[in-house]
Enzyme design. Sequence first.
Site, PDB file in Angstrom:
ATOM      1  N   SER A   1       0.812  -1.211   0.000  1.00  0.00           N
ATOM      2  CA  SER A   1       0.000   0.000   0.000  1.00  0.00           C
ATOM      3  C   SER A   1       0.850   1.268   0.000  1.00  0.00           C
ATOM      4  O   SER A   1       2.006   1.265   0.418  1.00  0.00           O
ATOM      5  CB  SER A   1      -0.907   0.031   1.239  1.00  0.00           C
ATOM      6  OG  SER A   1      -1.657  -1.154   1.329  1.00  0.00           O
TER       7      SER A   1
HETATM    8  N1  SAH Z   1      -0.820  -4.867   4.122  1.00  0.00           N
HETATM    9  C1  SAH Z   1      -0.113  -5.139   2.880  1.00  0.00           C
HETATM   10  C2  SAH Z   1      -0.924  -4.767   1.653  1.00  0.00           C
HETATM   11  C3  SAH Z   1      -1.669  -5.912   1.245  1.00  0.00           C
HETATM   12  S1  SAH Z   1      -2.486  -5.948  -0.309  1.00  0.00           S
HETATM   13  C4  SAH Z   1       1.246  -4.543   2.837  1.00  0.00           C
HETATM   14  O1  SAH Z   1       1.608  -3.797   3.748  1.00  0.00           O
HETATM   15  O2  SAH Z   1       1.970  -4.836   1.904  1.00  0.00           O
HETATM   16  C5  SAH Z   1      -3.821  -7.010   0.225  1.00  0.00           C
HETATM   17  C6  SAH Z   1      -3.442  -8.413   0.585  1.00  0.00           C
HETATM   18  O3  SAH Z   1      -4.650  -9.055   1.012  1.00  0.00           O
HETATM   19  C7  SAH Z   1      -2.891  -9.238  -0.553  1.00  0.00           C
HETATM   20  O4  SAH Z   1      -1.662  -9.788  -0.188  1.00  0.00           O
HETATM   21  C8  SAH Z   1      -3.933 -10.349  -0.739  1.00  0.00           C
HETATM   22  O5  SAH Z   1      -3.392 -11.594  -1.132  1.00  0.00           O
HETATM   23  C9  SAH Z   1      -4.565 -10.412   0.641  1.00  0.00           C
HETATM   24  N2  SAH Z   1      -5.903 -11.017   0.700  1.00  0.00           N
HETATM   25  C10 SAH Z   1      -6.914 -10.931  -0.205  1.00  0.00           C
HETATM   26  N3  SAH Z   1      -7.983 -11.638   0.206  1.00  0.00           N
HETATM   27  C11 SAH Z   1      -7.643 -12.194   1.402  1.00  0.00           C
HETATM   28  C12 SAH Z   1      -8.319 -13.052   2.331  1.00  0.00           C
HETATM   29  N4  SAH Z   1      -9.572 -13.497   2.119  1.00  0.00           N
HETATM   30  N5  SAH Z   1      -7.665 -13.415   3.458  1.00  0.00           N
HETATM   31  C13 SAH Z   1      -6.390 -12.980   3.700  1.00  0.00           C
HETATM   32  N6  SAH Z   1      -5.711 -12.176   2.857  1.00  0.00           N
HETATM   33  C14 SAH Z   1      -6.319 -11.796   1.727  1.00  0.00           C
END
Ligand code: SAH
Length: 232
Positions: free
Chosen positions: A73
């Site tokens: 992000s």
């Molecule tokens: N917090 C992260 C940004 C993550 S982007 C950072 O600092 O880099 C969102 C993430 O959510 C992705 O890695 C994706 O794979 C995950 N995601 C999507 N659906 C999900 C679910 N049902 N359970 C857990 N993670 C999920």
Amino acid sequence: MSGTEFARERRRLLREVEEDMRACAAATGRDTLSPRVAAALEAVPRHRFVPHGMESLAYANRPLDIGLGQTISQPFIVALMTELLDLQPGDTVLEIGTGSGYQAAVLARLVERVYSVEVLLELARTAQRHLQESGSDNVALRIGDGRLGWPEHAPYDAVIVTAAAPEIPGALLDQLKTGGRLIAPLGLRHAAQELVLFTKDANGGIHRRIILPVAFVPLVEPGAAETATPGH
Ligand code: SAH
């Protein structure tokens, strides 16, 4: 780039984030970062959480691709979401969507314990390594469906969801302490999303406040086929 140069880049990024905080103050209700959140952003080596070869872009105030269609992000959004949770040193926090592990590393500097759930095994493995290398030893990761939370360690003082769903999964609100805060992007994949701050009052009542328009990857249902809608 050397460690000193990266540190200088982080200070420059922090100033940009503070400018964004001032620019968005009317919507967010906060015109500056608290000293603890600012110190965490200044300390966490974001360049260690981006893919190899992208280190020089790590301190731009924008999201970056981390592979598998996922992103790390934008620093301003990481800072804002963290700020709005009003974290205390003794807190336990649940994160849904570990991704790169960067947000978890920022949280780890502010609270006692971070539990983070990621659905993609490969990302979780890489994040685990980067968290270890950057000394975040108070973060526990789990691979699974974050929409179910992590009930074994509930209730949490705060919950942060870093992928967007049309509505907040009930399990996540259930696992929030009374007086706790939950922040999540809500909205459909191809439509406008909003960052929403939920608070749970002493009677268990849920209050929500819309903060800002945002764009996050979707919170997926594991195993569900992607519903592609070309042209939208
Ligand atoms: N917090 C992260 C940004 C993550 S982007 C950072 O600092 O880099 C969102 C993430 O959510 C992705 O890695 C994706 O794979 C995950 N995601 C999507 N659906 C999900 C679910 N049902 N359970 C857990 N993670 C999920």
